[in-house]
Enzyme design. Sequence first.
Site, PDB file in Angstrom:
ATOM      1  N   VAL A   1       0.851  -1.193   0.000  1.00 59.12           N
ATOM      2  CA  VAL A   1       0.000   0.000   0.000  1.00 59.12           C
ATOM      3  C   VAL A   1       0.883   1.238   0.000  1.00 59.12           C
ATOM      4  O   VAL A   1       1.843   1.328   0.776  1.00 59.12           O
ATOM      5  CB  VAL A   1      -0.933   0.014   1.250  1.00 59.12           C
ATOM      6  CG1 VAL A   1      -1.681   1.342   1.333  1.00 59.12           C
ATOM      7  CG2 VAL A   1      -1.925  -1.146   1.195  1.00 59.12           C
TER       8      VAL A   1
ATOM      9  N   ALA B   1       4.522   3.923   3.007  1.00 57.90           N
ATOM     10  CA  ALA B   1       4.099   2.674   2.365  1.00 57.90           C
ATOM     11  C   ALA B   1       4.202   1.549   3.378  1.00 57.90           C
ATOM     12  O   ALA B   1       4.808   1.705   4.448  1.00 57.90           O
ATOM     13  CB  ALA B   1       4.983   2.358   1.163  1.00 57.90           C
ATOM     14  N   LYS B   2       3.615   0.442   3.074  1.00 54.60           N
ATOM     15  CA  LYS B   2       3.814  -0.779   3.857  1.00 54.60           C
ATOM     16  C   LYS B   2       3.468  -1.954   2.975  1.00 54.60           C
ATOM     17  O   LYS B   2       2.657  -1.826   2.058  1.00 54.60           O
ATOM     18  CB  LYS B   2       2.912  -0.789   5.100  1.00 54.60           C
ATOM     19  CG  LYS B   2       3.454  -1.633   6.230  1.00 54.60           C
ATOM     20  CD  LYS B   2       4.583  -0.933   6.976  1.00 54.60           C
ATOM     21  CE  LYS B   2       5.153  -1.751   8.098  1.00 54.60           C
ATOM     22  NZ  LYS B   2       6.103  -0.946   8.883  1.00 54.60           N
ATOM     23  N   GLY B   3       4.079  -3.100   3.277  1.00 56.19           N
ATOM     24  CA  GLY B   3       3.764  -4.312   2.527  1.00 56.19           C
ATOM     25  C   GLY B   3       3.653  -5.481   3.468  1.00 56.19           C
ATOM     26  O   GLY B   3       4.108  -5.418   4.617  1.00 56.19           O
TER      27      GLY B   3
END
Length: 430
Positions: A73, A118-120
Amino acid sequence: MVVSLNHSQMQHGLEMAPSAYENALTQYDRAVNKMNLDENVVEFMRWPQREFTVNFPVRRENGKIEMFTGYRVHHSTVMGPCKGGIRYSTNVTLDEVRALAMLMTWKCSLVGLPYGGAKGGVLVDPKALTLRERESLTRRYASELLPLISPHSDIPAPDMGTGPQEMAWIMDTYSMTVGYAARAVVTGKPINIGGSQGRNEATGRGVIITMGEALNRIGMTNNSNISVVIQGFGNVGSHAASHAHELGFKVVGVSDIDGGLHNENGLDIPAIRQWMDEHNTLAGFKGGDTVTNSELLTLPCDVLIPAAMEGQITEHNASHLRTKLIIEAANGPTTIEADDIINDRGITLVPDILANAGGVIVSYFEWVQGLQEFFWDKEEVFRQLERILVRSYDATVATAEKHNVDLRTAAQMTAIQRVGDALLTRGFYP
Ligand code: NAD
């Protein structure tokens, strides 16, 4: 102004959002309600800019293909390329990744880094994979992310369940695709392929730097009289404990997932770290009384550092805490309800986006070093880390005093204002 989801937002599916993103929005609302922001800006920043879901195959050792789901995201690209970790865990959800991406936008903005958040995450138990399966999963996930990641668009980093080895595989996968060694596409890499000196210690060290700033402001300066309790003895907790010990603080309690240790005269942290290296658990260490994790949180101390995971300080234990100061080393360790109790009790809380920003700050140094192909020594890394954290702490306190708000709200307000101002300067495309 109270901001709530409208009908079209509900149709986009946000009414299904479980607690993590709702909590992030509640914190956001608390901050923007104290601000005088353009309402279009407020609405824009509530939304993640992009959400990417991938389903991909991994061949298991028994020859069978298993499908996995991963997310990435991008909350915001207003301030620069997206930055944020990748998590491997059986608890990963799009909602959680979305919340953590938003938190990264505020964290980067608060400490003045030229990044958006962001992050994943991949829904997997990393301990259930062999080394080859972990490499295969990481490389395939990385290749699914190729439309997003690059040194100038999205720079992943480790998070729970991932570390330097996963970053090396992601860097290699990207590099094989573009045809040259692209060091700056990830941070948190091993040092021999362009990782930064000091990255491992950075978050824990930063936690203790912010603790020092908080203690100074309440006039507590005699380190040997100041007792510290730390929950979690992983990357963040163990380095925080070591740095606190080096500076002469009395670390009276530590814990990991198996339980805690307490010694009111101070624990022997170097001996505990050696024990951990040999046994991989605190259990069995002699030199303190054993306590449970919930007992640990309510031990009498001057400083409590939750450094394990989210949701540890809740409405059930917040009124039993016996500390003057809480430094949030973990992301989201305090629930919204507990926040209110802590504020009412007059306990100072240094929020996660400030207290644990040391990790992303040194990630930024790693990225800069990778782009310039010019590498710094550890002293330079730590000197610049301290400079940025102290500057950010001062900015947060200035906002708190100006608006008469707690440090969490002040940190969010400082961060949100900067992103909002940049958004207005850039304008709403088209
Ligand atoms: P880690 O996996 O290295 O360590 C986690 C520690 O917490 C371990 O000691 C584990 O035994 C303990 N633990 C797990 N569950 C527990 C429980 N239920 N009760 C008590 N202890 C428990 O993780 P880490 O990298 O140290 O991260 C810890 C927290 O800090 C996370 O919230 C993470 O998002 C946050 N954080 C980490 C970094 C970083 O650079 N590593 C940066 C910013 C924020």
